[in-house]
Every structure is written in structure tokens, then in C-alpha cells.
Design a protein around this motif. Sequence first.
Motif, mmCIF file in Angstrom:
data_model
loop_
_atom_site.group_PDB
_atom_site.id
_atom_site.type_symbol
_atom_site.label_atom_id
_atom_site.label_comp_id
_atom_site.label_asym_id
_atom_site.label_seq_id
_atom_site.Cartn_x
_atom_site.Cartn_y
_atom_site.Cartn_z
ATOM 1 N N THR A 185 47.629 -77.382 -11.376
ATOM 2 C CA THR A 185 48.697 -78.198 -10.030
ATOM 3 C C THR A 185 48.942 -76.570 -10.167
ATOM 4 O O THR A 185 50.274 -75.607 -10.514
ATOM 5 N N VAL A 186 49.397 -76.238 -8.402
ATOM 6 C CA VAL A 186 50.383 -74.644 -8.221
ATOM 7 C C VAL A 186 51.625 -75.087 -7.983
ATOM 8 O O VAL A 186 52.379 -76.621 -7.884
ATOM 9 N N ASP A 223 38.032 -88.683 -9.557
ATOM 10 C CA ASP A 223 38.294 -88.006 -10.416
ATOM 11 C C ASP A 223 38.549 -86.732 -9.994
ATOM 12 O O ASP A 223 38.498 -85.646 -10.805
ATOM 13 N N LEU A 224 39.931 -87.382 -10.098
ATOM 14 C CA LEU A 224 41.061 -85.568 -9.197
ATOM 15 C C LEU A 224 41.648 -85.553 -10.436
ATOM 16 O O LEU A 224 41.954 -86.056 -11.701
ATOM 17 N N ASP A 225 41.701 -84.119 -10.184
ATOM 18 C CA ASP A 225 42.252 -83.539 -11.871
ATOM 19 C C ASP A 225 44.009 -83.333 -11.553
ATOM 20 O O ASP A 225 44.326 -82.226 -10.939
ATOM 21 N N THR A 226 45.183 -84.091 -11.864
ATOM 22 C CA THR A 226 46.034 -84.134 -11.894
ATOM 23 C C THR A 226 47.149 -83.316 -13.430
ATOM 24 O O THR A 226 48.764 -83.649 -12.861
ATOM 25 N N GLN A 256 46.027 -81.494 -5.626
ATOM 26 C CA GLN A 256 47.114 -80.979 -5.509
ATOM 27 C C GLN A 256 49.011 -81.957 -5.017
ATOM 28 O O GLN A 256 49.546 -81.815 -5.859
ATOM 29 N N GLU A 257 48.476 -82.693 -4.395
ATOM 30 C CA GLU A 257 49.080 -83.891 -3.688
ATOM 31 C C GLU A 257 49.390 -84.953 -4.036
ATOM 32 O O GLU A 257 50.519 -85.143 -4.434
ATOM 33 N N ALA A 258 48.053 -85.455 -5.620
ATOM 34 C CA ALA A 258 48.269 -86.439 -6.348
ATOM 35 C C ALA A 258 49.340 -86.112 -7.067
ATOM 36 O O ALA A 258 49.992 -87.302 -8.204
ATOM 37 N N ASP A 309 50.646 -73.404 3.556
ATOM 38 C CA ASP A 309 50.499 -72.068 2.975
ATOM 39 C C ASP A 309 49.600 -71.835 2.294
ATOM 40 O O ASP A 309 48.676 -71.008 2.310
ATOM 41 N N ARG A 310 50.093 -72.202 1.040
ATOM 42 C CA ARG A 310 49.444 -72.490 -0.265
ATOM 43 C C ARG A 310 47.916 -72.902 -0.774
ATOM 44 O O ARG A 310 46.831 -72.275 -1.069
ATOM 45 N N TYR A 311 48.118 -73.830 -0.033
ATOM 46 C CA TYR A 311 46.932 -74.366 0.281
ATOM 47 C C TYR A 311 45.874 -74.014 1.362
ATOM 48 O O TYR A 311 44.220 -73.493 1.282
#
Length: 295
Positions: free
Chosen positions: A178-179, A170-173, A114-116, A286-288
Motif C-alpha cells: 500500500t502506498v 481479490d484485492l491486495d490490502t 489502496q482505498e480498502a 496525486d499518487r494514484y
Amino acid sequence: MATQLKDEESQFLQDSFQQQLSRWNRRRLSPAFPDDWSADRFNEDQRMARLEHAFIEELRAEVRIEAAQAPTDVEGFIAWFEALKATGPGQEDRLFPWLADEARMDHLRWFLSQEAAGEAGFDDLVAMTQVKIPDRAKMELARNYWDEMGRGNIKGMHGPMLGQLVDLLDLDTCIEHTVWESLALANAMTAMATQRCYTWHSVGALGVIELTAPGRSAHTARALQRLGLSNSQRRYFDLHAVLDIKHSADWNEEAIKPLVAADPRRATAMAEGALIRLRCGARCFDRYRAHFGLE
């Protein structure tokens, strides 16, 4: 609950709009050729620019009253601004100690994805913000940019450091995964850096990132270390836990102070930009936490 209901009533604080705006930003900021241009694309850019402006104006409306209370003299404003590190929206959020001490690798991978995905590219934001601003502030933004560029060493560039971590884990960006809160943060930062009527907002927003990032970066680095990543693999967060402390002090002294001294109206704009950035970040946290069941 009141904030959640307000978000649900907004046409901008939603998945569909933030995904649309993210795709537009990706396309319009990517290098292209004259033959890629068309009348339809021109019309689409005009439509999206109006929507982007309305989105930022909605975010401004949320913070305008609080920002108007910020002093407009140099020393008073700096004191107010630096106090945001402790009192600003999203600060000292319990998410980060939990990540550092308790989160599993799957938790951390989702968080970092999410951050990336919501990373607008600090180097590019600084580069776009500095266009035509006064010399002393421009020079400070240039020094900051040069650090982001690894001072001329490609291995020291900050953006690729994060990219290496994305590949390693192997992050999903993907935008679709993504929220919207994370997308909104990146989209707000991009809007303030690219729309010249928000230049001083961008200076405040970028400055508050430098001010508040070290603590979050240190917690994230600790989580990565606990879960077995090496010094080189967590270098991005280790670096920002330390370097951004100096960046913040220099940004405040060499950019914010002279800009406010020359025109006190800039203080209010910077206050709005800083609060917009922090509120967008607080929405993400908050969402995380909700995703992890930490409410």
C-alpha cells in the motif's frame, strides 16, 4: 514539486514510518489478553505514541494558517465548512471521472486495493471519538454509528460490505503493498480519534468525510457498474453516494453547530482536522494519478 520535496524531507511522510505506524495501530487496537502485555510492549507503545503525536503536529503545521482563517461563530463556520466540498484540497479531482468512464478493471482493482487498505473503519473512528463529548453531539454520532452498523442488521453493516468487495475482486490490502499516502490517511484519522487532545479535530475530519464522500462514491459506483458488477456487489459505494448526503447535513446541524456554540475554539480545531483529512486525501489522489500516468 514543492510539496513533493517537502514530503521527501519529512521523517513521517515516508513508506517506512507509515508502515510502522500502521502495524502498531493494528496491534494496539486489536483485542488481546493481559498475558500479551510486557514491559517491552509498554515501552514501544510510549515511543510510538510520541511519534504519532509528532506526525499529527506536522500535519497541523501544514494547515494551521488556513484553518485560523475559518470563522468561529456557528453560522460563519458552517458556511466555511460546507464550502470545503467545492474548494477543499482534492475536491473535483480528475481521477474520479477517469475511473468512472475510462479505467480498466486492473486499474480499478489497484485503486480499490489502496482505498480498502487505507480504510481506518469509519464505525470505529466514530465510536472512539464520541467518548465523553457533550450529549447532543454524542447522540448524533450514535445515530451515525447505528447506520454504520446496519441498524442492527448484520447484512447492512457498512464495513463487511466493503470486505465483501475486497474478497470478490481479490484485492491486495497488505500494508507492504500500500502506498504511504493511503496509510498516512488512515493513520491520521486513527490518531485524531484515539488521542483525546485531537477529539475536535476528529469531529471535523469525520464530518468532512461525510461532506465530500458522496461524489467520489458515485463515480466509483459508476465504474463498477460499467465493468459489470451487480447492484449487490457495488452496494457499498451506491449506499454512500446517497446516505452520506443526509449524514453530512445531520452531522453539521446536530454535532458541529452545538459544539462550536458552546466553545468557539472547537471551530479552529475542527477546521484543522477537516483540512488534514482533505490534504491527506489529495496526496492519495496525486499518487494514484501518477501511478496511472494521468499527470
